[in-house]
Design an enzyme around this catalytic site. Structure first.
Site: not given
Length: 269
Positions: A2-3, A91, A110
């Site tokens: 995500p930017e 997750h 992650r």
């Protein structure tokens, strides 16, 4: 990952659902993120009312009555509003349970994201950040002055968070293409006029990406659970070896600073 547009999309998505709500409790299923979540976070945040949300660079800031909760989405994180009774997925690491029966649920396959509880914005992760790209503090003159004497490639210079925040790999590729600047050019050898075009391209791209809901490439999902749609507008990123949409030449793909860089040898110089 995500930017900036994805983080801003998440902020806008969750804001109307969390402001003026009170945190009933914080449920931490897995504290082992990029930095372990401190044990004090859950009891300190519990009971506080959410006053508002902000964004600084790629950090989401949730202002509470006595603290600020700083969240980074890492490489694959998402933060969504849903009923607190929704069964968690494998997750789903953190739930911020609100007094209306909903929760902010953090999912991160992650586990490169992070949660910090701040007493002020003077935090090591925020202290040395450059200007926001959509603010008046960022323009071509700023880039030009900051680049004096720099031998680094302009793409690496543009992605340096001390120069300007939130311009990650995707948008650096795209902005340099729009400005006609080859990513390998030395930052210190670029004129003021060309930096002015680059700053304008950065602003245009990021504003458009926010409007479109961010860029979906792999894992990103916005705060409303819907993916972003800006990826279909990308001109060069992910298109190495394909034809340039401006001149029909072949786009070249190289590794620069351990990141993929795609550019047109005709349009960019």
């Amino acid at each position: 990952m995500p930017e900036l547009p994805e983080v801003e999309t998440t902020r806008r998505g969750i804001d109307p659902h969390v402001v003026d709500r009170r945190i009933e409790h914080v449920l931490i299923r897995n504290a082992k993120l990029r930095w372990p979540i401190e044990e004090a976070l859950a009891p300190l945040a519990s009971g506080q009312r959410i006053l508002g949300t902000r964004r600084r660079a790629k950090y989401l800031l949730i202002d509470l009555e006595h603290h600020t909760l700083m969240v980074h989405l890492g490489m694959s994180g998402s933060l969504r509003v849903m009923p607190a009774s929704t069964p968690p997925l494998f997750h789903d690491h953190v739930d911020i349970v609100l007094n209306d029966g909903n929760c902010l649920r953090y999912n991160d396959p992650r586990r490169f994201g992070s949660f910090h509880l701040l007493t002020s914005d003077d935090h090591a992760l925020l202290r040395h950040l450059g200007p926001e790209p959509l603010s008046s503090d960022f323009d071509g003159a700023w880039l030009y002055q900051a680049a004096r004497g720099r031998k680094a490639a302009v793409k690496q210079f543009l992605m340096d968070g001390r120069i300007v925040v939130g311009v990650g790999n995707i948008y650096a590729n795209e902005a340099l293409f729009m400005a006609g600047i080859r990513p390998t050019r030395r930052a210190g050898n670029i004129s003021l006029q060309r930096y002015q075009r680059l700053a304008e391209a950065v602003k245009e791209l990021l504003a458009a990406a926010i409007e479109q809901g961010g860029t979906t490439l792999r894992d990103f999902v916005g705060g409303d659970g819907k993916p972003g749609y800006f990826a279909q507008k990308l001109r060069v990123y992910g298109r190495g070896g394909q034809s340039c949409r401006a001149c029909s030449g072949q786009l070249q793909e190289i590794r620069l600073g351990n990141r993929t860089s795609v550019f047109c040898t005709t349009c960019q110089r």
